[in-house]
Design an enzyme around this catalytic site. Structure first.
Site, mmCIF file in Angstrom:
data_model
loop_
_atom_site.group_PDB
_atom_site.id
_atom_site.type_symbol
_atom_site.label_atom_id
_atom_site.label_comp_id
_atom_site.label_asym_id
_atom_site.label_seq_id
_atom_site.Cartn_x
_atom_site.Cartn_y
_atom_site.Cartn_z
ATOM 1 N N GLY A 95 39.718 36.114 33.034
ATOM 2 C CA GLY A 95 40.389 36.451 34.283
ATOM 3 C C GLY A 95 39.948 35.513 35.389
ATOM 4 N N GLU A 96 39.981 35.991 36.625
ATOM 5 C CA GLU A 96 39.610 35.225 37.819
ATOM 6 C C GLU A 96 40.610 34.116 38.153
ATOM 7 O OE1 GLU A 96 35.716 33.566 37.283
ATOM 8 O OE2 GLU A 96 34.737 35.511 37.062
ATOM 9 N N GLY A 97 41.594 33.871 37.282
ATOM 10 C CA GLY A 97 42.465 32.718 37.422
ATOM 11 C C GLY A 97 41.973 31.531 36.630
#
EC number: 2.4.2.21
Length: 369
Positions: A311-313
């Protein structure tokens, strides 16, 4: 802004897309030999409305952060206070997305939408969200405010001159509402959409499955009401991401999608703003099973498959490096004419000319002495 509508979405420029395809055919390579790099370059050109496209010198990664009430019921391998700690880690440059974004030349900003932080910022809707297996994630007013946070975030970045946007997610337990949202919207059985998230064991997986089942049951009669589904079983941070993705399309700005949480938001952004998906590209294939279901519904194919699930980009930022390479190719590669390189059609013409000459020579007995 009403609960469920955005302005009409216009697609990227189709005429420019055709010109980009034509340019790709003129570059010094066999047609189609660079695969997805060619597709990505044409998409960027169409999004920008010019061919060749300009370099992506201003890319913003916006990480939407929030805590989730369901996380207190054993669906994650990490305690909920990790969310606030990781937000600080991203902002200080120590997180994976921070390191990757620096390499890719992108900025990173964290928006605290619903962390258990007690923040008084305008973007902070509430501390955490309801435990979606037994209560609503937020009130209707909180839903509207969260959606507006995402819209405002997109406007802020676009008004500052960004070329492309990336949405990231942060929050312990957020794959549970994401999977529930995807399952509800695609009418998929709970057991099919459940993944391991942060790395839960078998007992944690069972608890997560039960939570997603119960959350999906709470909205089983309102699948055609995306705003209500978001209010009941998403979270303020995911809802803000929905607004962000939809508004990016309204503002004709391309987006690279990340993993399961971002793709869950994308499903609902497409519902609220039909046609928005034409402005997105799927960055990477997550190991979370629900992401593949969401991407199939959106008809998007991931660019890379690296077994990522952070996640987080982070996966989208890795993909940005490939998109940048695609732009460089269509901008800087020489055409056959520029390089003085013969094309396949030149070779065909040469063969046809030679055989024609030979045939003419054979049929004219007067050419021999």
């Amino acid at each position: 802004m009403s609960d469920s509508s955005f302005p009409l979405i216009s697609p990227p420029d189709e005429h420019v897309y055709v010109r980009a395809r034509q340019r790709q055919a003129e570059l010094t390579k066999p047609a189609g030999s660079l695969g997805r790099l060619e597709d990505l370059s044409c998409w960027i050109a169409a999004c920008q409305g010019q061919c060749p496209p300009t370099p992506l010198n201003a890319v913003a990664t916006v990480v939407f952060a929030g805590d989730h009430g369901i996380a207190t019921h054993g669906v994650s391998a990490y305690p909920t206070d990790v969310s606030v700690q990781m937000a600080s880690n991203i902002e200080s440059g120590g997180a994976a997305v921070s390191v990757l974004a620096k390499r890719a030349g992108a900025s990173v900003r964290v928006i605290d939408v619903s962390l258990n932080s007690g923040s008084e910022a305008d973007t902070h809707i509430r501390d955490g969200s309801g435990s979606i297996d037994r209560e609503d994630a937020m009130t209707r007013d909180e839903y509207r405010r969260a959606l507006q946070v995402g819209i405002d975030a997109a406007d802020r970045e676009i008004d500052s001159g960004v070329d492309l946007l990336i949405a990231g997610d942060l929050g312990i337990g957020n794959t549970t509402p994401a999977a529930a949202l995807i399952g509800a919207l695609t009418n998929t059985e709970p057991v099919v959409v459940v993944g391991r998230g942060t790395g839960i064991d078998d007992n944690g997986w069972k608890r997560k499955t039960a939570a997603i089942r119960d959350a999906m049951y709470r909205v089983h009669n309102i699948h055609d009401e995306p705003a209500s589904v978001l209010q009941f079983i998403s979270s303020p941070d995911i809802t803000a991401m929905v607004g962000f993705l939809a508004q990016a399309a309204v503002r004709r700005t391309p987006v690279i999608l990340d993993g399961i949480v971002v793709c869950a938001a994308a499903l609902f952004a497409e519902k609220l703003a039909p046609g928005a998906k034409q402005w997105w590209v799927a960055g990477h294939r997550s190991v979370e099973p629900a992401q593949e279901i969401a991407l199939r519904e959106l008809e998007l194919t991931p660019v890379v498959d690296l077994g990522m699930r952070l996640g987080e980009g982070s996966g989208a930022v890795v993909t940005l490096m490939i998109v940048n390479a695609a732009v460089d190719i269509i901008r800087n590669m020489a055409t056959f004419d520029e390089a003085g390189v013969s094309t396949a059609s030149d070779a065909e013409t040469s063969r046809t000319g030679d055989s024609g000459a030979e045939a003419s020579h054979a049929e004219d007995p007067g050419t021999e002495e």
